[in-house]
Design an enzyme around this catalytic site. Structure first.
Site, PDB file in Angstrom:
ATOM      1  N   CYS A   2       0.883  -1.044   0.135  1.00  0.00           N
ATOM      2  CA  CYS A   2       0.041   0.001   0.050  1.00  0.00           C
ATOM      3  C   CYS A   2       1.023   1.273  -0.006  1.00  0.00           C
ATOM      4  O   CYS A   2       1.974   1.123   0.363  1.00  0.00           O
ATOM      5  CB  CYS A   2      -0.858   0.133   1.161  1.00  0.00           C
ATOM      6  SG  CYS A   2      -1.899  -1.512   1.327  1.00  0.00           S
ATOM      7  N   ARG A  27       1.422   1.397  -6.070  1.00  0.00           N
ATOM      8  CA  ARG A  27       1.623   0.388  -4.990  1.00  0.00           C
ATOM      9  C   ARG A  27       0.321  -0.235  -4.803  1.00  0.00           C
ATOM     10  O   ARG A  27       0.464  -1.444  -4.209  1.00  0.00           O
ATOM     11  CB  ARG A  27       1.815   1.398  -3.913  1.00  0.00           C
ATOM     12  CG  ARG A  27       3.454   1.668  -3.935  1.00  0.00           C
ATOM     13  CD  ARG A  27       3.961   2.205  -2.494  1.00  0.00           C
ATOM     14  NE  ARG A  27       4.134   0.873  -1.732  1.00  0.00           N
ATOM     15  CZ  ARG A  27       5.186   0.738  -1.025  1.00  0.00           C
ATOM     16  NH1 ARG A  27       6.429   1.336  -1.379  1.00  0.00           N
ATOM     17  NH2 ARG A  27       5.228  -0.158  -0.406  1.00  0.00           N
ATOM     18  N   TRP A  75      -3.821  -1.933  -1.445  1.00  0.00           N
ATOM     19  CA  TRP A  75      -3.667  -3.180  -2.098  1.00  0.00           C
ATOM     20  C   TRP A  75      -4.257  -4.244  -1.151  1.00  0.00           C
ATOM     21  O   TRP A  75      -3.594  -4.343   0.047  1.00  0.00           O
ATOM     22  CB  TRP A  75      -2.255  -3.445  -2.424  1.00  0.00           C
ATOM     23  CG  TRP A  75      -2.201  -4.803  -3.371  1.00  0.00           C
ATOM     24  CD1 TRP A  75      -2.367  -4.897  -4.565  1.00  0.00           C
ATOM     25  CD2 TRP A  75      -1.742  -6.223  -2.558  1.00  0.00           C
ATOM     26  NE1 TRP A  75      -1.931  -6.217  -4.783  1.00  0.00           N
ATOM     27  CE2 TRP A  75      -1.768  -6.926  -3.977  1.00  0.00           C
ATOM     28  CE3 TRP A  75      -1.575  -6.881  -1.570  1.00  0.00           C
ATOM     29  CZ2 TRP A  75      -1.383  -8.314  -3.807  1.00  0.00           C
ATOM     30  CZ3 TRP A  75      -1.330  -8.044  -1.483  1.00  0.00           C
ATOM     31  CH2 TRP A  75      -1.155  -8.766  -2.481  1.00  0.00           C
ATOM     32  N   ASN A 101       0.708  -0.116   6.181  1.00  0.00           N
ATOM     33  CA  ASN A 101       1.057  -0.783   5.065  1.00  0.00           C
ATOM     34  C   ASN A 101       1.610  -1.982   5.524  1.00  0.00           C
ATOM     35  O   ASN A 101       2.627  -1.915   6.426  1.00  0.00           O
ATOM     36  CB  ASN A 101       2.141  -0.030   4.195  1.00  0.00           C
ATOM     37  CG  ASN A 101       2.772  -1.018   3.222  1.00  0.00           C
ATOM     38  OD1 ASN A 101       2.358  -2.033   2.811  1.00  0.00           O
ATOM     39  ND2 ASN A 101       4.078  -0.676   2.734  1.00  0.00           N
ATOM     40  N   GLY A 102       1.086  -2.939   5.285  1.00  0.00           N
ATOM     41  CA  GLY A 102       1.557  -4.759   5.987  1.00  0.00           C
ATOM     42  C   GLY A 102       0.582  -5.283   6.468  1.00  0.00           C
ATOM     43  O   GLY A 102      -0.409  -5.336   5.821  1.00  0.00           O
ATOM     44  N   GLU A 489      10.741 -14.500 -18.567  1.00  0.00           N
ATOM     45  CA  GLU A 489      10.361 -13.317 -18.393  1.00  0.00           C
ATOM     46  C   GLU A 489       9.363 -12.891 -19.250  1.00  0.00           C
ATOM     47  O   GLU A 489       8.568 -11.875 -18.886  1.00  0.00           O
ATOM     48  CB  GLU A 489      11.827 -12.273 -18.346  1.00  0.00           C
ATOM     49  CG  GLU A 489      11.513 -10.920 -18.275  1.00  0.00           C
ATOM     50  CD  GLU A 489      11.057 -10.417 -16.946  1.00  0.00           C
ATOM     51  OE1 GLU A 489      10.866 -10.967 -15.963  1.00  0.00           O
ATOM     52  OE2 GLU A 489      10.813  -9.033 -17.055  1.00  0.00           O
ATOM     53  N   LYS A 493       5.821 -11.101 -18.177  1.00  0.00           N
ATOM     54  CA  LYS A 493       5.289  -9.748 -18.863  1.00  0.00           C
ATOM     55  C   LYS A 493       4.078 -10.006 -19.585  1.00  0.00           C
ATOM     56  O   LYS A 493       3.142  -9.422 -19.126  1.00  0.00           O
ATOM     57  CB  LYS A 493       6.421  -9.271 -19.676  1.00  0.00           C
ATOM     58  CG  LYS A 493       7.640  -8.693 -19.161  1.00  0.00           C
ATOM     59  CD  LYS A 493       7.502  -7.408 -18.467  1.00  0.00           C
ATOM     60  CE  LYS A 493       7.459  -7.408 -17.088  1.00  0.00           C
ATOM     61  NZ  LYS A 493       8.591  -7.752 -16.240  1.00  0.00           N
ATOM     62  N   HIS A 512       9.481 -33.000 -23.326  1.00  0.00           N
ATOM     63  CA  HIS A 512       9.002 -33.748 -22.041  1.00  0.00           C
ATOM     64  C   HIS A 512       7.688 -33.324 -21.551  1.00  0.00           C
ATOM     65  O   HIS A 512       7.486 -33.794 -20.204  1.00  0.00           O
ATOM     66  CB  HIS A 512      10.236 -33.779 -21.004  1.00  0.00           C
ATOM     67  CG  HIS A 512      11.613 -34.209 -21.466  1.00  0.00           C
ATOM     68  ND1 HIS A 512      11.963 -35.181 -21.729  1.00  0.00           N
ATOM     69  CD2 HIS A 512      12.449 -33.415 -21.932  1.00  0.00           C
ATOM     70  CE1 HIS A 512      13.082 -35.514 -22.195  1.00  0.00           C
ATOM     71  NE2 HIS A 512      13.390 -34.171 -22.166  1.00  0.00           N
ATOM     72  N   LYS A 611       3.197  -2.670  -6.994  1.00  0.00           N
ATOM     73  CA  LYS A 611       4.703  -2.474  -7.315  1.00  0.00           C
ATOM     74  C   LYS A 611       5.624  -3.207  -6.433  1.00  0.00           C
ATOM     75  O   LYS A 611       6.848  -3.985  -6.604  1.00  0.00           O
ATOM     76  CB  LYS A 611       4.987  -1.051  -7.530  1.00  0.00           C
ATOM     77  CG  LYS A 611       6.556  -0.858  -8.205  1.00  0.00           C
ATOM     78  CD  LYS A 611       6.448  -1.108  -9.501  1.00  0.00           C
ATOM     79  CE  LYS A 611       8.065  -0.932 -10.224  1.00  0.00           C
ATOM     80  NZ  LYS A 611       8.148  -1.825 -11.341  1.00  0.00           N
TER      81      LYS A 611
HETATM   82  C1  F6R Z   1       7.249  -8.097 -12.756  1.00  0.00           C
HETATM   83  C2  F6R Z   1       7.680  -7.410 -11.362  1.00  0.00           C
HETATM   84  C3  F6R Z   1       7.683  -8.129 -10.355  1.00  0.00           C
HETATM   85  C4  F6R Z   1       8.843  -7.915  -9.222  1.00  0.00           C
HETATM   86  C5  F6R Z   1       9.207  -8.445  -8.055  1.00  0.00           C
HETATM   87  C6  F6R Z   1      10.124  -8.232  -7.142  1.00  0.00           C
HETATM   88  O1  F6R Z   1       7.284  -7.402 -13.911  1.00  0.00           O
HETATM   89  O2  F6R Z   1       7.844  -6.268 -11.342  1.00  0.00           O
HETATM   90  O3  F6R Z   1       7.846  -9.731 -10.406  1.00  0.00           O
HETATM   91  O4  F6R Z   1       9.949  -7.999 -10.025  1.00  0.00           O
HETATM   92  O5  F6R Z   1       7.854  -8.334  -7.369  1.00  0.00           O
HETATM   93  O6  F6R Z   1      10.334  -6.722  -6.736  1.00  0.00           O
HETATM   94  P1  F6R Z   1      11.558  -6.025  -6.511  1.00  0.00           P
HETATM   95  O7  F6R Z   1      12.567  -6.067  -7.627  1.00  0.00           O
HETATM   96  O8  F6R Z   1      11.198  -4.558  -6.259  1.00  0.00           O
HETATM   97  O9  F6R Z   1      12.094  -6.729  -5.112  1.00  0.00           O
END
Ligand code: F6R
Length: 616
Positions: A2, A27, A75, A101-102, A489, A493, A512, A611
């Site tokens: 959050c 966030r 969140w 937050n938490g 990756e 994405k 497999h 995020k």
């Molecule tokens: C995906 C993404 C997440 C972060 C993950 C770790 O696009 O951004 O998978 O990579 O939550 O976040 P950080 O790098 O901030 O520890």
């Protein structure tokens, strides 16, 4: 996860708090709310579900006034997305409000005790329990500071919170327990700001104080008084932040993700800045606290991270093992922290994290510290918790703020930072000569220009691909060696922003199991640069074609053979094999972006995501 913002000063708090929340909406965006206090107007609470825009409309209809206030973007953890569950939450008397937050792990137990004492709750959140607890202790002590201190002593879990009491309009009280969320205090002239993240307050001040675990701050117009939760005073000098707030704005781009994809050539330059000497053939990492002797002692490395950053750690394994000949084990931080790892006296932990606040990654660093193992954080957010607790030093990405929830420039910058670290380690351990390092550095300096070429080429092709494929329900990504994490990756994405189910696989594993999925409707994205396993990749592509799968290939310049085999191909400039993933991933980012856009998805704020993941 959050976002938290608070303000005390001479100006209207609403504008500052809402402005801060706008910077933090990435966030969490399930709901948002503010509480603003004015002696004449009293405490005014406005909350709305959904994105911040809804709250803004609400405030437009029912304006708030006052120079003391706080706000929150949520969140959801405990309790669904309803207005009652939106922060801020009030205590039983209605005179105290709290944002958090938490997660309060023991909130059910605390709530049961308070229900037995006659408390009535209007939400399903753990934060309302904190508000009631603070209110309870305020009745006893008559001091917000004492009440927060006593309330926090009863919480288990990781939290960052800010409280406001209408009977003490000269202050806000913030506290931090554990690693679940940061608290940064911004010092202005006659005004003070508090937030979960730096971008929320950078428009107003660059002079910042970071709260550490188990600390509390009494925030007034004059500044902040810090202490431990047990009351011991803490003296800390503010740090000056160099981030440019303009860099955090979207500019002419439609989305932050798009902007950040396009910023990669610049970010790949900035991560190198001041760190390489091409004449001498050497690498210098300014913040690293491990000297040559210490680096020579390293016998094994544990690389740990979450999500996209974990993919960067997987690529780093190839780099470090190849260049420095040190064995690397890669773990999800969420697994590492609970598996009782046996690290060993010669171990080093490498934590990859954009935000520097991911709770599992921080816990993995703590596990290393408990075992006497130094850690290095490959981290973007300046002054973040990971940067501060990394006893081996932070290795900053210098990519600038990354706002789009889907990580892009931080990922490619992490790959380059990991490569620099591998060179530095190889240099210290004598596994690389200056001449070899010189060749590597030449490849590094050419990388930003090549990244720009990839972006230019991939955008129109991916737009056309999205037109053709945006209705698919599944996609398969295949790669080998250092490009296998790139397949992971690419799949991540696509999943996270377009909601298409996608899997990344090592191409050799396809037969497999996953080969059963292949039919004429399945796009199979094959990463096939000309490297030592190129021929194997071509065989895998043949296997896909034989089952009528649609082959979308990423290859290297001049590869007519690949172009002939694939349904569509994007060619990227060649570089040395260990750096090729930096270039092969960019078309996959652009593909995911184009697909999400074509499907009408919210690219910067995909559903259910946030995020910084500060909860387990
Ligand atoms: C995906 C993404 C997440 C972060 C993950 C770790 O696009 O951004 O998978 O990579 O939550 O976040 P950080 O790098 O901030 O520890």
């Amino acid at each position: 996860m959050c976002g938290i913002v608070g303000y005390i000063g001479p100006r209207e708090a609403t504008e500052i708090v809402v402005g801060g929340l706008q910077r933090l909406e990435y966030r969490g965006y399930d709901s948002a709310g503010v509480a603003i206090y004015d002696p004449a107007a009293g405490l005014q609470l406005r909350r709305s579900i959904g994105k911040l825009g809804n709250l803004l409309q609400r405030i437009g209809r029912e304006p708030t006034v006052g120079c003391l206030g706080l706000g929150h973007t949520r969140w959801a953890t405990h309790g669904g997305v309803t207005e009652e569950n939106a922060h801020p939450h009030r205590d039983a008397s209605g005179s105290i409000v709290v944002i958090q937050n938490g997660i309060v792990e023991n909130y059910l137990e605390l709530k049961a005790n308070m229900l037995a004492d006659g408390h009535h709750f209007v939400s399903q959140t753990d934060t309302e329990v904190i508000a009631h607890l603070v209110g309870h202790y305020y009745q006893r002590t008559g001091s917000l500071e004492a009440a927060v201190r006593q309330a926090v002593a009863e919480l288990r879990g990781g939290n960052a919170l800010v409280a406001l009491c209408i009977h003490e309009p000269d202050r806000l009280v913030a506290a931090r327990l554990g690693n679940a969320g940061g608290v940064v205090i911004g010092l202005g002239a006659g005004e003070t700001f508090v937030a979960s993240d730096v971008p929320a307050i950078l428009d107003h001040t660059r002079s910042l104080l970071f709260l550490e675990d188990h600390e509390l701050a009494v925030i007034t117009r004059e500044g902040a008084q810090l202490s431990k939760l047990d009351g011991t005073p803490v003296s800390r000098q503010p740090v000056t932040m160099s981030w440019d707030p303009v860099a955090a704005a979207r500019g002419d781009f439609k989305h932050f993700m798009q902007k950040e994809i396009h910023e990669q050539p610049r970010a790949l330059t900035d991560v190198l800045r001041g760190r390489i000497d091409q004449d001498a053939g050497s690498v210098h990492l300014e913040d690293l606290r491990l000297d040559d002797a210490a680096l020579r002692q390293v016998g094994r490395i544990y690389a740990t991270a979450c999500g996209t950053a974990w993919h960067a750690a997987l690529v780093a394994k190839f780099m470090i093992e190849s260049l420095a000949r040190v064995r690397v084990e890669v773990d999800y931080a969420s697994e590492f922290r609970y598996r009782e790892p046996v690290l060993g006296a010669d171990a080093l932990l490498l934590a990859f994290t954009q935000s520097g606040e991911t709770v599992d990654t921080l816990a993995a660093m703590e596990e290393a510290r408990n075992q006497g193992v130094p850690s290095i954080a490959i981290v973007n957010a300046i002054g973040s918790q990971a940067a501060r607790v990394a006893d081996g030093g932070p290795l900053y990405l210098h990519a600038g703020p990354e706002i789009g929830v889907a990580s892009t420039k931080a990922f490619t910058s992490m790959l380059v930072a990991a490569y620099l670290f591998a060179l530095r380690l190889g240099q210290a351990r004598g596994t690389l000569t200056a001449a070899q390092i010189r060749i590597a550095l030449q490849a590094l300096v050419e990388l930003p220009g090549k990244a720009a070429t990839v972006i230019e080429r991939a955008v129109p092709v991916c737009e056309a691909l999205a037109e053709r494929y945006h209705r698919v329900s599944n996609a398969l990504f295949l790669g080998r060696q250092a490009n296998y994490p790139i397949a992971l990756e690419g799949a991540l994405k696509l999943k996270e922003i377009s909601y298409i189910h996608a899997e990344g696989y090592p191409a050799g594993e396809m037969k497999h199991g996953p080969i059963a999925l292949i039919d004429e409707d399945l796009p199979v994205i094959c990463i096939a640069p000309r490297d030592h396993i190129y021929a194997k990749m071509l065989s895998n592509i043949e296997q896909v074609r034989a089952r009528h799968g649609q082959v979308l290939a990423i290859g290297t310049d001049g590869d007519d053979q690949l172009a002939a085999k694939a349904d569509r191909v994007i060619l990227v400039p060649a570089t040395i094999p260990l750096l090729q993933p930096v270039l092969t991933v960019i078309p996959l980012q652009i593909f995911a972006y184009a697909m999400a856009l074509r499907r009408g998805c919210d690219v910067d704020q995909p559903r259910n995501l946030a995020k910084s993941v500060t909860v387990e």
